[in-house]
Design an enzyme around this catalytic site. Structure first.
Site, PDB file in Angstrom:
ATOM      1  CB  SER A 188      -0.898   0.018   1.247  1.00  0.00           C
ATOM      2  OG  SER A 188      -1.564   1.254   1.389  1.00  0.00           O
ATOM      3  CE1 TYR A 201      -4.509  -2.347   5.147  1.00  0.00           C
ATOM      4  CE2 TYR A 201      -3.649  -0.129   4.825  1.00  0.00           C
ATOM      5  CZ  TYR A 201      -4.175  -1.301   4.300  1.00  0.00           C
ATOM      6  OH  TYR A 201      -4.367  -1.423   2.944  1.00  0.00           O
TER       7      TYR A 201
END
Length: 297
Positions: A188, A201
Protein backbone atom coordinates in the site's frame (compact mmCIF):
# COMPACT_ATOMS: atom_id res chain seq x y z
CA UNK A 1 -5.73 9.78 -39.96
CA UNK A 2 -8.01 8.70 -37.12
CA UNK A 3 -7.93 10.54 -33.82
CA UNK A 4 -6.26 8.76 -30.88
CA UNK A 5 -8.49 7.34 -28.15
CA UNK A 6 -7.72 9.41 -25.09
CA UNK A 7 -9.49 9.44 -21.73
CA UNK A 8 -9.05 12.17 -19.16
CA UNK A 9 -8.13 10.25 -15.96
CA UNK A 10 -9.75 12.95 -13.82
CA UNK A 11 -13.15 12.25 -15.36
CA UNK A 12 -13.22 8.46 -15.23
CA UNK A 13 -15.39 6.37 -12.91
CA UNK A 14 -16.87 8.04 -9.81
CA UNK A 15 -15.69 11.63 -9.52
CA UNK A 16 -18.09 13.00 -6.90
CA UNK A 17 -18.02 12.73 -3.12
CA UNK A 18 -19.24 9.46 -1.64
CA UNK A 19 -22.40 9.26 0.43
CA UNK A 20 -22.12 8.50 4.13
CA UNK A 21 -22.39 4.74 4.68
CA UNK A 22 -21.00 1.97 6.81
CA UNK A 23 -21.47 -1.75 7.26
CA UNK A 24 -21.11 -4.33 9.97
CA UNK A 25 -18.22 -6.80 9.65
CA UNK A 26 -17.77 -8.30 7.14
CA UNK A 27 -18.52 -5.47 4.71
CA UNK A 28 -19.92 -6.62 1.38
CA UNK A 29 -19.27 -5.07 -1.99
CA UNK A 30 -22.81 -5.94 -3.04
CA UNK A 31 -24.15 -3.39 -0.51
CA UNK A 32 -21.85 -0.49 -1.46
CA UNK A 33 -23.09 2.67 -3.16
CA UNK A 34 -21.71 3.16 -5.70
CA UNK A 35 -20.63 -0.42 -6.26
CA UNK A 36 -16.93 -0.62 -7.13
CA UNK A 37 -15.97 -1.37 -10.71
CA UNK A 38 -13.96 -4.59 -10.59
CA UNK A 39 -13.99 -5.20 -14.33
CA UNK A 40 -17.12 -7.34 -14.46
CA UNK A 41 -18.02 -5.59 -17.72
CA UNK A 42 -15.18 -3.15 -18.31
CA UNK A 43 -12.12 -5.43 -18.36
CA UNK A 44 -11.26 -7.03 -21.71
CA UNK A 45 -8.84 -9.95 -21.76
CA UNK A 46 -6.10 -10.73 -24.29
CA UNK A 47 -5.15 -14.35 -23.40
CA UNK A 48 -2.08 -13.29 -21.44
CA UNK A 49 -2.55 -15.98 -18.74
CA UNK A 50 -3.81 -18.95 -20.72
CA UNK A 51 -4.28 -22.05 -18.52
CA UNK A 52 -2.57 -20.51 -15.51
CA UNK A 53 -3.59 -21.78 -12.06
CA UNK A 54 -4.02 -18.90 -9.66
CA UNK A 55 -4.73 -18.50 -5.96
CA UNK A 56 -5.92 -15.07 -4.78
CA UNK A 57 -6.47 -14.27 -1.11
CA UNK A 58 -9.20 -11.75 -0.40
CA UNK A 59 -10.53 -12.46 -3.87
CA UNK A 60 -14.23 -11.87 -3.23
CA UNK A 61 -14.25 -8.06 -3.37
CA UNK A 62 -12.23 -4.96 -4.13
CA UNK A 63 -8.74 -5.36 -5.56
CA UNK A 64 -8.63 -9.15 -5.19
CA UNK A 65 -11.95 -9.43 -7.02
CA UNK A 66 -10.68 -7.25 -9.86
CA UNK A 67 -7.56 -9.42 -10.15
CA UNK A 68 -9.63 -12.63 -10.12
CA UNK A 69 -11.96 -11.40 -12.87
CA UNK A 70 -9.11 -10.10 -15.02
CA UNK A 71 -7.09 -13.29 -14.61
CA UNK A 72 -10.07 -15.40 -15.68
CA UNK A 73 -10.67 -13.17 -18.70
CA UNK A 74 -6.99 -13.65 -19.56
CA UNK A 75 -7.46 -17.43 -19.55
CA UNK A 76 -6.62 -18.54 -15.98
CA UNK A 77 -8.41 -20.86 -13.58
CA UNK A 78 -8.80 -19.08 -10.25
CA UNK A 79 -9.21 -20.09 -6.61
CA UNK A 80 -10.25 -17.30 -4.27
CA UNK A 81 -9.91 -17.31 -0.50
CA UNK A 82 -12.45 -15.16 1.33
CA UNK A 83 -13.60 -14.51 4.88
CA UNK A 84 -16.60 -16.65 5.89
CA UNK A 85 -19.70 -14.47 5.70
CA UNK A 86 -18.69 -12.94 2.37
CA UNK A 87 -20.26 -15.72 0.30
CA UNK A 88 -22.53 -13.33 -1.63
CA UNK A 89 -19.56 -11.42 -3.02
CA UNK A 90 -17.57 -14.63 -3.60
CA UNK A 91 -20.40 -16.24 -5.55
CA UNK A 92 -20.60 -13.18 -7.81
CA UNK A 93 -16.89 -13.52 -8.58
CA UNK A 94 -17.27 -17.25 -9.27
CA UNK A 95 -20.02 -16.45 -11.78
CA UNK A 96 -17.75 -13.95 -13.55
CA UNK A 97 -14.92 -16.50 -13.71
CA UNK A 98 -17.23 -19.18 -15.09
CA UNK A 99 -18.72 -16.77 -17.63
CA UNK A 100 -15.17 -16.31 -18.92
CA UNK A 101 -15.05 -20.07 -19.47
CA UNK A 102 -12.65 -20.80 -16.62
CA UNK A 103 -12.77 -22.83 -13.41
CA UNK A 104 -13.62 -21.07 -10.15
CA UNK A 105 -12.79 -22.50 -6.72
CA UNK A 106 -14.17 -20.89 -3.54
CA UNK A 107 -12.17 -21.15 -0.31
CA UNK A 108 -14.00 -19.72 2.73
CA UNK A 109 -11.28 -19.53 5.38
CA UNK A 110 -10.44 -17.15 8.22
CA UNK A 111 -6.72 -16.33 7.98
CA UNK A 112 -6.57 -15.76 11.73
CA UNK A 113 -7.01 -19.49 12.34
CA UNK A 114 -3.78 -21.45 12.66
CA UNK A 115 -4.57 -24.32 10.28
CA UNK A 116 -6.03 -22.12 7.54
CA UNK A 117 -2.98 -21.56 5.26
CA UNK A 118 -2.36 -25.31 4.97
CA UNK A 119 -5.99 -25.97 4.11
CA UNK A 120 -6.04 -23.16 1.54
CA UNK A 121 -2.97 -24.39 -0.33
CA UNK A 122 -3.99 -28.04 -0.24
CA UNK A 123 -7.48 -27.30 -1.53
CA UNK A 124 -6.28 -24.86 -4.21
CA UNK A 125 -3.73 -27.35 -5.54
CA UNK A 126 -6.29 -30.16 -5.52
CA UNK A 127 -9.05 -28.13 -7.18
CA UNK A 128 -6.86 -26.45 -9.80
CA UNK A 129 -4.58 -29.42 -10.47
CA UNK A 130 -1.53 -27.41 -9.49
CA UNK A 131 -0.47 -23.85 -8.76
CA UNK A 132 1.74 -21.32 -10.52
CA UNK A 133 0.51 -17.88 -9.45
CA UNK A 134 -0.11 -16.44 -5.98
CA UNK A 135 -1.78 -13.08 -5.38
CA UNK A 136 -1.43 -12.40 -1.66
CA UNK A 137 -3.97 -9.67 -1.17
CA UNK A 138 -6.16 -10.32 1.91
CA UNK A 139 -6.06 -7.55 4.53
CA UNK A 140 -7.63 -6.10 7.63
CA UNK A 141 -7.82 -2.30 7.95
CA UNK A 142 -9.44 -0.75 11.04
CA UNK A 143 -9.07 2.95 11.79
CA UNK A 144 -8.18 4.01 15.35
CA UNK A 145 -7.39 7.64 16.10
CA UNK A 146 -4.79 6.92 18.78
CA UNK A 147 -2.51 4.14 19.95
CA UNK A 148 -4.34 4.18 23.29
CA UNK A 149 -7.49 2.97 21.50
CA UNK A 150 -5.65 0.27 19.56
CA UNK A 151 -6.17 -3.09 21.23
CA UNK A 152 -3.39 -5.65 21.26
CA UNK A 153 -5.87 -8.16 19.86
CA UNK A 154 -6.52 -5.93 16.84
CA UNK A 155 -2.77 -5.58 16.31
CA UNK A 156 -2.32 -9.36 16.48
CA UNK A 157 -5.18 -9.95 14.05
CA UNK A 158 -3.96 -7.32 11.60
CA UNK A 159 -0.44 -8.74 11.55
CA UNK A 160 -1.71 -12.32 11.30
CA UNK A 161 -4.00 -11.62 8.35
CA UNK A 162 -1.86 -9.09 6.52
CA UNK A 163 1.70 -10.45 6.75
CA UNK A 164 2.12 -13.61 8.86
CA UNK A 165 -0.32 -15.50 6.63
CA UNK A 166 1.81 -14.48 3.64
CA UNK A 167 4.86 -16.21 5.12
CA UNK A 168 2.84 -19.38 5.76
CA UNK A 169 1.13 -19.44 2.38
CA UNK A 170 4.41 -19.01 0.50
CA UNK A 171 6.14 -21.70 2.57
CA UNK A 172 3.35 -24.16 1.87
CA UNK A 173 2.88 -23.23 -1.78
CA UNK A 174 6.55 -23.25 -2.75
CA UNK A 175 6.91 -27.00 -3.35
CA UNK A 176 4.11 -26.70 -5.93
CA UNK A 177 5.43 -23.66 -7.81
CA UNK A 178 7.43 -24.43 -10.98
CA UNK A 179 9.96 -22.13 -12.61
CA UNK A 180 8.10 -19.33 -14.36
CA UNK A 181 5.66 -18.90 -11.48
CA UNK A 182 4.79 -15.49 -10.12
CA UNK A 183 4.03 -14.25 -6.60
CA UNK A 184 2.35 -10.85 -6.28
CA UNK A 185 1.72 -9.12 -2.97
CA UNK A 186 -0.57 -6.21 -2.22
CA UNK A 187 1.22 -3.63 -0.12
CA UNK A 188 0.00 0.00 0.00
CA UNK A 189 0.96 3.65 -0.26
CA UNK A 190 0.53 3.41 3.52
CA UNK A 191 3.86 1.55 3.62
CA UNK A 192 5.60 4.71 2.45
CA UNK A 193 3.38 7.50 3.82
CA UNK A 194 1.45 6.09 6.80
CA UNK A 195 -1.74 7.71 8.07
CA UNK A 196 -1.82 8.32 11.81
CA UNK A 197 -5.15 6.50 12.21
CA UNK A 198 -3.91 3.30 10.51
CA UNK A 199 -0.92 2.56 12.71
CA UNK A 200 -1.10 -1.25 12.69
CA UNK A 201 -2.29 -1.55 9.09
CA UNK A 202 0.43 0.74 7.74
CA UNK A 203 3.10 -1.15 9.69
CA UNK A 204 2.04 -4.43 8.09
CA UNK A 205 2.06 -2.87 4.64
CA UNK A 206 5.63 -1.68 5.18
CA UNK A 207 6.52 -5.22 6.26
CA UNK A 208 4.90 -6.60 3.10
CA UNK A 209 6.98 -4.32 0.88
CA UNK A 210 10.14 -5.46 2.61
CA UNK A 211 9.04 -9.11 2.52
CA UNK A 212 8.36 -8.85 -1.21
CA UNK A 213 11.83 -7.67 -2.11
CA UNK A 214 13.59 -10.06 0.25
CA UNK A 215 11.56 -13.02 -1.03
CA UNK A 216 12.30 -12.05 -4.63
CA UNK A 217 16.01 -12.28 -3.86
CA UNK A 218 15.54 -15.76 -2.39
CA UNK A 219 13.40 -17.18 -5.19
CA UNK A 220 15.13 -15.73 -8.26
CA UNK A 221 17.41 -18.76 -8.39
CA UNK A 222 14.30 -20.95 -8.69
CA UNK A 223 12.96 -18.93 -11.62
CA UNK A 224 10.09 -17.53 -9.54
CA UNK A 225 9.41 -13.81 -9.75
CA UNK A 226 8.07 -11.83 -6.76
CA UNK A 227 6.63 -8.32 -7.03
CA UNK A 228 4.20 -6.09 -5.18
CA UNK A 229 1.48 -3.60 -5.97
CA UNK A 230 1.04 -0.51 -3.79
CA UNK A 231 -2.47 0.91 -4.18
CA UNK A 232 -3.46 4.38 -3.09
CA UNK A 233 -7.06 5.27 -2.10
CA UNK A 234 -9.16 2.61 -3.84
CA UNK A 235 -12.95 2.31 -3.41
CA UNK A 236 -13.35 -1.09 -1.70
CA UNK A 237 -15.36 -2.60 1.19
CA UNK A 238 -12.36 -2.12 3.49
CA UNK A 239 -13.20 1.58 3.65
CA UNK A 240 -16.74 0.96 4.91
CA UNK A 241 -15.81 -1.61 7.57
CA UNK A 242 -14.25 0.88 10.05
CA UNK A 243 -11.43 1.52 7.57
CA UNK A 244 -11.77 5.31 7.67
CA UNK A 245 -12.18 7.82 10.52
CA UNK A 246 -15.76 8.71 11.34
CA UNK A 247 -17.13 11.25 8.86
CA UNK A 248 -14.17 10.95 6.45
CA UNK A 249 -15.73 8.64 3.86
CA UNK A 250 -17.43 11.29 1.64
CA UNK A 251 -14.04 12.85 0.85
CA UNK A 252 -12.24 9.54 0.36
CA UNK A 253 -9.61 9.87 -2.37
CA UNK A 254 -10.52 13.46 -3.24
CA UNK A 255 -7.07 14.74 -2.26
CA UNK A 256 -5.21 12.59 -4.79
CA UNK A 257 -3.48 14.39 -7.66
CA UNK A 258 -6.22 13.15 -9.96
CA UNK A 259 -8.91 14.39 -7.59
CA UNK A 260 -10.77 11.12 -7.06
CA UNK A 261 -10.53 7.66 -5.55
CA UNK A 262 -9.38 4.82 -7.75
CA UNK A 263 -11.48 1.82 -8.76
CA UNK A 264 -10.27 -1.78 -8.35
CA UNK A 265 -10.35 -2.41 -12.11
CA UNK A 266 -7.66 0.26 -12.53
CA UNK A 267 -5.21 -2.04 -10.74
CA UNK A 268 -6.12 -5.21 -12.63
CA UNK A 269 -3.78 -4.62 -15.62
CA UNK A 270 -0.81 -4.28 -13.25
CA UNK A 271 -1.54 -7.63 -11.58
CA UNK A 272 -2.00 -9.23 -15.00
CA UNK A 273 1.29 -7.80 -16.26
CA UNK A 274 3.23 -8.96 -13.20
CA UNK A 275 1.79 -12.46 -13.46
CA UNK A 276 2.36 -12.76 -17.20
CA UNK A 277 5.38 -13.68 -19.28
CA UNK A 278 5.48 -10.04 -20.41
CA UNK A 279 7.11 -9.33 -17.02
CA UNK A 280 9.84 -11.94 -17.50
CA UNK A 281 12.58 -9.48 -16.45
CA UNK A 282 10.61 -7.90 -13.60
CA UNK A 283 11.18 -9.05 -10.03
CA UNK A 284 11.75 -7.42 -6.62
CA UNK A 285 9.70 -4.40 -7.68
CA UNK A 286 6.82 -2.45 -6.10
CA UNK A 287 4.38 -0.87 -8.56
CA UNK A 288 2.43 2.12 -7.29
CA UNK A 289 -1.17 2.70 -8.43
CA UNK A 290 -1.84 5.67 -6.19
CA UNK A 291 -3.50 8.46 -8.15
CA UNK A 292 -0.20 10.34 -8.01
CA UNK A 293 1.26 9.85 -4.55
CA UNK A 294 4.91 8.82 -4.69
CA UNK A 295 6.19 5.56 -3.23
CA UNK A 296 9.79 5.06 -2.19
CA UNK A 297 11.70 2.34 -0.37
Amino acid sequence: MENPILKDPRELFHTEKFEKQDQDTPALQAKMNPKPDCGEKSYVGNKKLENRRVLITGGDSGIGRAAAIAFAKEGADVAIQFYPGEEKDANEVAECIQEAGRKACLLPYDLREESTPKQIIEQAVADLGGLDTLVLNAAQQISKKSIEELSIQQIRDTFTINIIAMFELVQLALPNLPAGSSIITTTSVQAFDPSDHLLDYAATKAAIANFTIGLAKQLASKGIRVNGVAPGPIWTPLQLDHGQPQGALPDFGQESLLGRAGQPVELAPVYVFLASNDASYVTAQIYGVTGGEAINL
